[in-house]
Design an enzyme around this catalytic site. Structure first.
Site, PDB file in Angstrom:
ATOM      1  CD  GLU A  56      -2.567   1.264   2.617  1.00  0.00           C
ATOM      2  OE1 GLU A  56      -2.680   2.399   3.117  1.00  0.00           O
ATOM      3  OE2 GLU A  56      -2.955   0.228   3.179  1.00  0.00           O
TER       4      GLU A  56
ATOM      5  CB  CYS B 161      -3.510   5.178   4.007  1.00  0.00           C
ATOM      6  SG  CYS B 161      -4.613   4.036   4.857  1.00  0.00           S
TER       7      CYS B 161
END
Length: 495
Positions: free
Chosen positions: A256, A293
């Site tokens: 990620e 995020c």
């Protein structure tokens, strides 16, 4: 390079000498420590892969119980290192233990052990066939790179570790340098649990030594490592992803890497009141000092009266808000550098550049046009902190082109898209093309741990958009399908 930390007494941790600098000989010793961890993980791999649901789920539940038992102490320790606040960290511990128990439930339900059986049919093909049984096989030892912004949920016993263990894979954790004391303490807790459960050494370990870039690559390239899970920066993630693919035998790298999470605010969402939605969005931008995020980084608004009122209200909602300190000086410097680059752009108008009211940076809000945003890739870069760019478009018809310029994103939020019409269908189509999760209400900061969750998206949000790092489907990353043809019964029972 900081000096090495003192070794732990647990056999799950290799003893590490203390050196003030990383010279070649010292780096070789770190490489040797990595080799020891990988060897022990490999040696434990077969037994853990064939562990029963009772054993495997019992370990996961015991880890969850141990975290909960020390929650207050661990939250204080985490706050001292990260500044994220006791309430936020206490909630994160609860989420971490919740997902450990959730993966235990998946194990008991047989998810990692699922078989698909096609009975043999006599006769020639294509109607005739042998018996085929599709089984799932754990891929082997997994290297988990912990994140800075979630010191529990994406760290030593976070979702990557929990899902890999649930899938039957040993785990080697590379802790994040932003919370070293916490990482060591959580790893100690894990070591105690595994010893009490009688689990073989090597099923879980943590590298309690300073890791240079070369050491990280050595871990990823180690021939006994079968997969990597990573949450972190784009630059660091891409370097390790390349290393995983440069191996003689490439391995899966589940990374990620970052996301700007566009929020589309359609006129229908502002029809009654532009102020209330602005306050909701401001709170999302400020949550965790913008270090999620999924923090909103791009806000797309139609340039009409209500749209301009919304942007003004958003600036007012952000103004004067106190933020807590960022996770590290490096992250703070990176945020300020990113903000400075955006501010210097000739196509940018500053909506808000307030004075610092807390230990962290002041919130920032910038504005540009849809045409300028589409044409300038530098406006698509993530500002990891409490800041966003508002993109003003002349009409709803221009929104799909703005979204298409974003490339991959973990989330796309669409407010006001409740009506079934051509414009909304086109916006949703593009949102699904670029996003891993598309929201139609609420804000993207907040990721539920469920079976249906998808936390991943097209590049550059993640390296494999077919997988998720949150939710119970995450364990599928660490399983490989094998078809057994006319297998003996003893093998099917063992599988």
């Amino acid at each position: 390079m900081q000096s090495f930390r003192a070794p732990l007494a647990s056999p799950l941790f290799r003893q590490t000498p203390s050196f003030p600098f990383m010279h070649a000989s010292e780096q070789n010793q770190v490489f040797a420590i990595i080799d020891q961890h990988a060897t022990r993980a490999h040696e434990a791999s077969a037994a853990w892969a064939h562990s029963s649901p009772t054993v495997r789920s019992g370990v996961l539940r015991a880890l969850a119980d141990a975290l909960d038992a020390r929650a207050n102490e661990l939250a204080v320790m985490a706050d001292e290192e990260t500044g994220l606040g006791i309430p936020r960290l206490t909630g994160e511990i609860a989420r971490t233990s919740f997902q450990l128990r959730g993966f235990a439930d998946e194990v008991v339900a047989g998810v990692p052990y699922v078989q698909v059986d096609d009975e043999a049919i006599p006769g020639p093909p294509p109607s005739g066939r042998p018996r085929l049984t599709r089984v799932m096989v754990p891929i082997g030892p997994v290297a988990v790179f912990a994140a800075s912004n979630f010191p529990f949920a994406f760290s030593v016993l976070g979702g990557d570790t929990a899902s890999a263990l649930a899938a039957g894979c040993p785990v080697i954790v590379k802790p994040h340098g932003g919370h070293p004391r916490l990482s060591i303490e959580v790893a100690k807790i894990a070591a105690e649990v595994l010893r009490a459960q009688g689990v073989e050494e090597g099923v879980f370990s943590m590298l309690d030594c300073d890791m240079s870039r070369d050491a990280n690559i050595h871990l990823v390239k180690h021939p006994l490592i079968a997969g990597v899970a990573f949450t972190g920066s784009y630059q660091g993630g891409v370097a390790l992803w390349r290393a995983a693919n440069e191996r003689e035998i490439p391995i899966p790298f589940f990374g990620e890497l970052g996301s700007i999470n566009p929020v589309v605010v359609l006129p229908a969402a502002l029809h009654d009141d532009p102020v209330a939605p602005a306050k909701v969005l401001a709170a999302s931008m400020l949550q965790g000092c913008g270090q999620f995020c999924t923090s909103p980084g791009v806000i797309v608004v139609v340039d009409d009266q209500r749209g301009r009122e919304f942007v003004s209200a958003l600036g007012d909602s952000l103004a004067g808000q106190a933020t807590h300190r960022m996770l590290s000086e490096g992250i703070r410097n990176g945020f300020e550098d990113a903000v400075a680059r955006i501010k210097a752009n000739a196509n940018i108008e500053v909506v808000l550049e307030g004075n610092e009211a807390g230990a962290g940076p002041a919130p920032r809000l910038f504005q540009t046009t849809g045409a300028a945003f589409i044409a300038d890739a530098s406006l698509h870069e993530e500002m990891f902190g409490p800041a966003a760019v508002v993109v003003m478009v002349p009409s709803v018809d221009a929104i799909p082109d703005v979204l298409s310029a974003v490339k991959g994103s973990l989330t796309v939020t669409i407010w006001g898209g409740d009506q079934d019409n051509h414009e909304n269908r086109e916006i949703v189509r593009v949102a699904q093309n670029i996003g891993g999760r598309v929201l139609f209400s609420g804000v993207p900061t907040g990721v539920a741990v469920t079976r249906a969750q998808q936390h991943g998206g097209p590049w550059p949000a993640s390296t494999d958009p077919k997988t998720t790092s949150v939710g119970y489907a995450a364990l599928q990353r660490f399983l490989r399908p094998v078809a057994l043809q006319d297998a003996p019964e003893w093998l099917l029972q063992r599988a």
